[in-house]
Design a protein around this motif. Structure first.
Motif, short mmCIF file in Angstrom:
data_model
loop_
_atom_site.label_atom_id
_atom_site.label_comp_id
_atom_site.label_asym_id
_atom_site.label_seq_id
_atom_site.Cartn_x
_atom_site.Cartn_y
_atom_site.Cartn_z
N UNK A 93 0.77 -1.51 -0.04
CA UNK A 93 0.17 0.07 -0.16
C UNK A 93 0.99 1.01 -0.54
N UNK A 94 1.61 0.83 0.53
CA UNK A 94 3.02 2.69 0.74
C UNK A 94 3.73 2.55 -0.33
N UNK A 95 4.14 1.35 -1.73
CA UNK A 95 4.15 1.31 -3.03
C UNK A 95 3.66 2.36 -3.42
N UNK A 96 1.65 1.95 -3.71
CA UNK A 96 1.01 2.54 -4.65
C UNK A 96 1.23 3.78 -3.98
N UNK A 97 1.18 4.41 -2.77
CA UNK A 97 1.03 5.54 -2.76
C UNK A 97 2.39 6.35 -2.72
N UNK A 98 3.17 6.19 -2.65
CA UNK A 98 4.65 6.29 -3.27
C UNK A 98 3.61 6.98 -5.56
N UNK A 99 3.91 5.78 -5.59
CA UNK A 99 3.39 5.94 -6.98
C UNK A 99 3.20 7.47 -7.06
N UNK A 100 1.61 7.34 -6.82
CA UNK A 100 0.82 8.22 -7.14
C UNK A 100 1.35 9.28 -6.38
N UNK A 101 2.44 9.46 -5.48
CA UNK A 101 3.38 10.63 -4.69
C UNK A 101 4.28 11.14 -5.81
N UNK A 102 4.53 9.98 -6.18
CA UNK A 102 5.84 10.89 -7.71
C UNK A 102 5.18 11.44 -8.65
N UNK A 103 4.05 10.77 -9.42
CA UNK A 103 3.22 12.29 -10.17
C UNK A 103 2.86 13.21 -9.51
N UNK A 104 3.00 13.46 -7.99
CA UNK A 104 2.39 14.70 -7.61
C UNK A 104 3.69 15.49 -7.75
N UNK A 105 5.15 14.99 -7.50
CA UNK A 105 6.11 15.41 -6.47
C UNK A 105 6.20 15.85 -8.44
N UNK A 106 6.58 15.73 -9.18
CA UNK A 106 7.04 16.04 -10.37
C UNK A 106 5.75 17.13 -11.15
N UNK A 107 4.36 17.32 -11.12
CA UNK A 107 4.01 18.13 -11.17
C UNK A 107 4.11 19.73 -10.19
#
Length: 216
Positions: free
Chosen positions: A157-171
């Motif tokens: 679950x943490x990894x999936x949250x990080x994958x989505x968070x990575x998109x937000x960091x890039x934005x």
């Protein structure tokens, strides 16, 4: 010269098949692209992962997307320091020369880059901590994704949250580029954050009002 060998036969055969079929049936379109240049409506920043096929997902034709791929679909912060910045150069070209109307950051499930960042931050990937690791220094940009989700107990679950968070960091990093911010504020450019579940064939889009990713 470095040791260079001819193209593998299976790739050569695929090329000849493409030229005999797809190209032969669309010669006029390819010639138009060659003569008139590209006018893509969107730039897509996606992961290098071989399972992510942007044009197939969106049914895009040649000339429709300006695509940049890198490890974990990362956009670094604006840093005009004179060093080599492939991603930053691609963003600059797309926004200031091609004047794309949409800029999409596309993350995905089971991202090896995000997993590497997770393991590095957890102290389980010493090879990525080495200063000589290009991958490790690139993934340093995503360290905030680990910090923001460290309280999630389940690793998957943490990894999936990080994958989505990575998109937000890039934005977030995209908005540090002056020409991106200017285009967004002028409403000539829109930013979009997407996440693709590879196995389920699902695309989720970030909804700022709900502060979460929602199915498209």
């Amino acid at each position: 010269m470095p040791p260079i060998t001819p193209l593998p036969q299976y790739l050569a055969q695929r090329y000849h098949g493409w030229r005999a079929m797809s190209y032969a049936e669309n010669k006029a379109w390819y010639r138009r692209l060659a003569e008139e240049g590209q006018r893509p409506r969107a730039m897509v920043i996606s992961c290098c992962d071989s399972r992510i096929h942007v044009t197939s997902i969106f049914g895009a034709d040649e000339g429709e997307f300006f695509i940049h791929r890198n490890i974990a679909n990362v956009v670094p912060p604006y840093a005009p320091d004179g060093d080599h910045h492939g991603t930053s150069a691609a963003v600059e070209y797309a926004v200031t020369v091609l004047r794309v109307a949409n800029l999409v950051v596309l993350g995905h499930s089971q991202c090896g880059g995000v997993k590497g960042c997770h393991d590095m931050c957890a102290g389980n990937a010493p090879h990525l901590e080495e200063k000589t690791s290009f991958v490790g220094r690139w993934l340093d940009i995503l360290r905030p994704t680990y910090e923001r989700n460290a309280d999630i107990a389940d690793e998957a679950e943490r990894l999936r949250a990080m994958e989505k968070e990575a998109v937000l960091v890039s934005l977030e990093n995209l908005m540090t580029f002056p020409f991106v911010r200017e285009a967004v504020e002028a409403e000539t450019l829109t930013l979009h954050g997407l996440w693709n579940d590879i196995g389920a064939g699902i695309i989720e889009s970030y909804d700022p009002e709900k502060d979460s990713f929602q199915p498209v």
